[in-house]
Design a protein around this motif. Sequence first.
Motif, PDB file in Angstrom:
ATOM      1  N   THR A  93       5.301   4.166  -1.397  1.00 58.82           N
ATOM      2  CA  THR A  93       3.838   4.136  -1.427  1.00 58.82           C
ATOM      3  C   THR A  93       3.290   2.999  -0.585  1.00 58.82           C
ATOM      4  OG1 THR A  93       3.811   5.093  -3.649  1.00 58.82           O
ATOM      5  CG2 THR A  93       1.825   3.954  -2.929  1.00 58.82           C
TER       6      THR A  93
ATOM      7  N   SER B 219       3.836   3.831   3.225  1.00 64.12           N
ATOM      8  CA  SER B 219       2.920   4.826   3.801  1.00 64.12           C
ATOM      9  C   SER B 219       1.518   4.247   3.947  1.00 64.12           C
ATOM     10  CB  SER B 219       2.899   6.088   2.948  1.00 64.12           C
ATOM     11  OG  SER B 219       2.494   5.803   1.615  1.00 64.12           O
TER      12      SER B 219
ATOM     13  N   ARG C 133      -4.286   5.838  -0.949  1.00 61.30           N
ATOM     14  CA  ARG C 133      -2.850   5.988  -1.152  1.00 61.30           C
ATOM     15  C   ARG C 133      -2.332   4.948  -2.139  1.00 61.30           C
ATOM     16  NH1 ARG C 133       1.499   8.541  -2.268  1.00 61.30           N
ATOM     17  NH2 ARG C 133       3.393   7.899  -1.189  1.00 61.30           N
TER      18      ARG C 133
ATOM     19  N   SER D 121      -1.924   5.367  -6.058  1.00 56.64           N
ATOM     20  CA  SER D 121      -0.811   6.105  -6.668  1.00 56.64           C
ATOM     21  C   SER D 121       0.360   5.209  -7.060  1.00 56.64           C
ATOM     22  CB  SER D 121      -0.324   7.193  -5.704  1.00 56.64           C
ATOM     23  OG  SER D 121       0.218   6.617  -4.526  1.00 56.64           O
ATOM     24  N   LEU D 122       0.238   3.893  -6.848  1.00 56.65           N
ATOM     25  CA  LEU D 122       1.284   2.978  -7.291  1.00 56.65           C
ATOM     26  C   LEU D 122       1.439   3.059  -8.813  1.00 56.65           C
ATOM     27  CD1 LEU D 122       0.485  -0.193  -5.151  1.00 56.65           C
ATOM     28  CD2 LEU D 122       2.652   1.060  -5.105  1.00 56.65           C
TER      29      LEU D 122
END
Length: 428
Positions: free
Chosen positions: A36, A39, A206, A209-210
């Motif tokens: 994650t 990206s 993005r 989403s950790l």
Amino acid sequence: MSESPANTVPATPKAQAPPNPKHTFRTALEDPVLRTLASATLVATVGRGIFLTLTVLYFTSFVGLGAAEIAVILSVSSGVGVATSYIGGRLADRFSARRLLAGLAAVEGLAIMAYPFAGNFSAALLIACIAVGVNRAANSTRSAIIARAFDGPYRVNTRAVLRTITNVGIAAGGMVAGLALLAGTAEAYRGLMIGAGAIYVLSALRLLSLPSRVDAPRRDAGNTGPNQGISPFRDGRYVLLTVLAGVFGMQFGLAEMGVPLWIAQDTTAPDVLISVVLVINTACVILLQVPFSRGTDHPRRAGKIVMRSGVLMAVACALYAMAGGMPVIAAIALLCGAALLHAFAEILSQAGTWGLSFELADPRRAGAYQGMFGMGFSLGAMLAPLVVTATVVEHGSIGWCILGAIFLASAAGIALIARKASTTAGSA
């Protein structure tokens, strides 16, 4: 400090152990946290590459700011970054680090999108302070996340992987920015800069989403006992490590300012060699940062690696100095050799100081400690232009020798801290 991969520190029993850092780059990305972060970093750094390539040229060519005004903007915004480095780490100890990191990335993206609308010095300064401030806070928050999600060698390996991806992203962004350079119009610059900010906002989405295990454990507001850890400002060893690492970190400013000016003004080498030097550095980081970072979770080894980087940096400074006044071919050879050693020194120093910054920190206050460590690099970035000007720009070869001695002394100090830490740990 643990040497066993089994001792990874998850916040929940179901947390996945990171892959062996001796495996391939692709294997490392199998870990969900690293995947994650990687990206999001790739997306954001493409935007950063666009931004770094275009911003100064935009303000000088289309807004009409002078070199002195640009220097003030860079210095003042860097000063703000010194403070926000620590603030970001502290906040990561008190609030959700993943949400904080996502929020900071989004704010930075909006600030970048606002740059094209700054029509004067005051507006540019304000936006720069916001953008740099949240960027430094985000760096500390990211380091706190790494400190909690990984243990031992996996922490440094994660930093190395992310730095490799950062260089790839910035290089790609720089190539995209070339479209605006070719067009040469204000509209092209503005369009790509707004696009760069929008890319940052996408990276923020993005980061949401950790997994929750990267957040600091919940703390009882009334508990101020020993389980809360000590302030990094009361940890003399860590303060000294931060200062010395910040001093060595001035080598980034040397690469960005000192080397280009030296090549253009004091050597017979063609100006295009400035780009060649940048390519050498970028290629070395992409290819070597991960393998050269292995083993630096052990303080003694980390100290030895930093010492090697100090020697390499001192030799690089000597080669840079020797290039002055040499014939063209000799100057090119010396400068390329210096750039290669400089790149190796940068890679090794980063690996060694990362390891020490994690291993010598109090794990109960990961955010505060990583925030303080980030302050050192922010301070080094702020002072680098002044130090480089006072040495290389004003005194030439003698200035290079002074800088080499400064780098060697700071590396020796870090190595001494690491050796004493290893001795203390071994006798405990």
